[in-house]
Design a protein around this motif. Structure first.
Motif, short mmCIF file in Angstrom:
data_model
loop_
_atom_site.label_atom_id
_atom_site.label_comp_id
_atom_site.label_asym_id
_atom_site.label_seq_id
_atom_site.Cartn_x
_atom_site.Cartn_y
_atom_site.Cartn_z
N ILE A 3 0.82 -1.21 0.00
CA ILE A 3 0.00 0.00 0.00
C ILE A 3 0.86 1.26 0.00
N GLY A 4 1.93 1.28 0.75
CA GLY A 4 2.81 2.46 0.79
C GLY A 4 3.42 2.75 -0.57
N LEU A 5 3.96 1.73 -1.21
CA LEU A 5 4.59 1.91 -2.53
C LEU A 5 3.55 2.31 -3.59
N LEU A 6 2.42 1.62 -3.58
CA LEU A 6 1.36 1.94 -4.55
C LEU A 6 0.84 3.36 -4.33
N SER A 7 0.63 3.72 -3.07
CA SER A 7 0.13 5.05 -2.75
C SER A 7 1.08 6.13 -3.25
N MET A 8 2.37 5.95 -3.02
CA MET A 8 3.35 6.95 -3.47
C MET A 8 3.41 7.01 -4.99
N SER A 9 3.31 5.87 -5.64
CA SER A 9 3.32 5.85 -7.10
C SER A 9 2.10 6.60 -7.65
N PHE A 10 0.92 6.30 -7.09
CA PHE A 10 -0.29 7.00 -7.52
C PHE A 10 -0.19 8.49 -7.21
N LEU A 11 0.33 8.82 -6.04
CA LEU A 11 0.48 10.22 -5.63
C LEU A 11 1.35 10.97 -6.63
N GLN A 12 2.48 10.41 -7.00
CA GLN A 12 3.38 11.07 -7.95
C GLN A 12 2.71 11.25 -9.31
N ASN A 13 2.02 10.22 -9.78
CA ASN A 13 1.34 10.31 -11.08
C ASN A 13 0.26 11.39 -11.07
N PHE A 14 -0.62 11.35 -10.06
CA PHE A 14 -1.73 12.30 -10.01
C PHE A 14 -1.27 13.71 -9.68
N LEU A 30 -0.76 7.38 5.97
CA LEU A 30 -0.29 6.08 5.49
C LEU A 30 -0.76 4.96 6.42
N LYS A 31 -0.73 5.20 7.72
CA LYS A 31 -1.23 4.20 8.67
C LYS A 31 -2.71 3.93 8.45
N GLN A 32 -3.48 4.99 8.21
CA GLN A 32 -4.91 4.83 7.96
C GLN A 32 -5.14 4.01 6.69
N LEU A 33 -4.37 4.29 5.65
CA LEU A 33 -4.50 3.54 4.39
C LEU A 33 -4.13 2.07 4.60
N GLN A 34 -3.07 1.82 5.36
CA GLN A 34 -2.61 0.45 5.58
C GLN A 34 -3.57 -0.35 6.46
N SER A 35 -4.32 0.34 7.30
CA SER A 35 -5.25 -0.38 8.17
C SER A 35 -6.62 -0.59 7.52
N TYR A 36 -6.84 0.02 6.36
CA TYR A 36 -8.12 -0.12 5.66
C TYR A 36 -8.14 -1.42 4.86
N ASP A 37 -9.31 -2.06 4.78
CA ASP A 37 -9.45 -3.37 4.14
C ASP A 37 -9.38 -3.33 2.61
N PHE A 38 -9.75 -2.25 1.98
CA PHE A 38 -9.79 -2.08 0.54
C PHE A 38 -10.57 -3.17 -0.18
N PRO A 39 -11.90 -3.17 0.01
CA PRO A 39 -12.72 -4.16 -0.70
C PRO A 39 -12.66 -3.98 -2.21
N GLY A 40 -12.33 -2.79 -2.68
CA GLY A 40 -12.22 -2.54 -4.12
C GLY A 40 -10.83 -2.78 -4.65
N ASP A 58 -1.48 21.23 -0.05
CA ASP A 58 -0.23 21.15 0.68
C ASP A 58 0.76 20.23 -0.04
N GLU A 59 2.00 20.23 0.43
CA GLU A 59 2.99 19.31 -0.12
C GLU A 59 2.84 17.91 0.47
N GLU A 60 2.10 17.82 1.60
CA GLU A 60 1.92 16.53 2.26
C GLU A 60 0.45 16.17 2.33
N LEU A 61 0.14 14.97 1.88
CA LEU A 61 -1.22 14.45 1.94
C LEU A 61 -1.51 14.02 3.38
N LYS A 62 -2.60 14.52 3.93
CA LYS A 62 -2.94 14.21 5.33
C LYS A 62 -4.21 13.38 5.39
N VAL A 63 -4.52 12.87 6.55
CA VAL A 63 -5.72 12.06 6.76
C VAL A 63 -6.96 12.83 6.33
N SER A 64 -7.00 14.11 6.60
CA SER A 64 -8.18 14.92 6.26
C SER A 64 -8.45 14.96 4.76
#
Length: 144
Positions: A3-14, A30-40, A58-64
């Motif tokens: 999830i961390g690697l995929l998230s960063m890859s998607f973040l850079q692309n978008f 990142l912790k919130q993303l990693q703890s989510y089940d991702f049914p999709g 912002d330069e940093e993606l936050k939980v909000s």
């Protein structure tokens, strides 16, 4: 585990595709993303990151930026100084003094999303979770 690697890859692309300043993901997000089940599965993660990047100034993606299902109790206790664009939109749409008709809310939200994607209707439709033709129809209906 990816999830961390995929998230960063998607973040850079978008971030590049949407011309957004986002360069990293906060450890809490990142912790919130990693703890989510991702049914999709990966497509759901991609959609979440795309929406988050589109609404992040912002330069940093936050939980909000991730949406309601990722907010912890602590992150919901925000002050007006650190509202994200999403929370600013919510506070402008939902006031105690006035209840707007759904069509007005829809118009404001569609305008907000179109503004965020610099008028790109294909991208706006994707972020709104509707087809492009549906977006055009709703825009036509709202102009009447």
């Amino acid at each position: 585990s990816d999830i961390g690697l995929l998230s960063m890859s998607f973040l850079q692309n978008f971030s590049s595709e949407l011309s957004r300043p986002v360069k990293s993901i906060s450890s809490e997000a990142l912790k919130q993303l990693q703890s989510y089940d991702f049914p999709g599965n990966v497509r759901e993660l991609k959609g979440i990151i795309e929406r988050a990047v589109a609404f992040c100034d912002d330069e940093e993606l936050k939980v909000s930026h991730l949406g309601e299902k990722f907010k912890s109790k602590n992150s919901q206790q925000l002050t007006s100084k650190n509202f994200s664009d999403t929370e600013k939109l919510e506070s402008s749409l939902f006031t105690v003094d006035e209840i707007l008709p759904l069509s007005d809310l829809e118009q404001k939200y569609i305008s907000f999303v179109l503004d965020r994607v610099e008028g790109n209707k294909k991208r706006a439709a994707s972020l709104l979770g509707i087809g492009r033709r549906t977006l055009y129809r709703r825009l036509e209906d709202l102009e009447k």
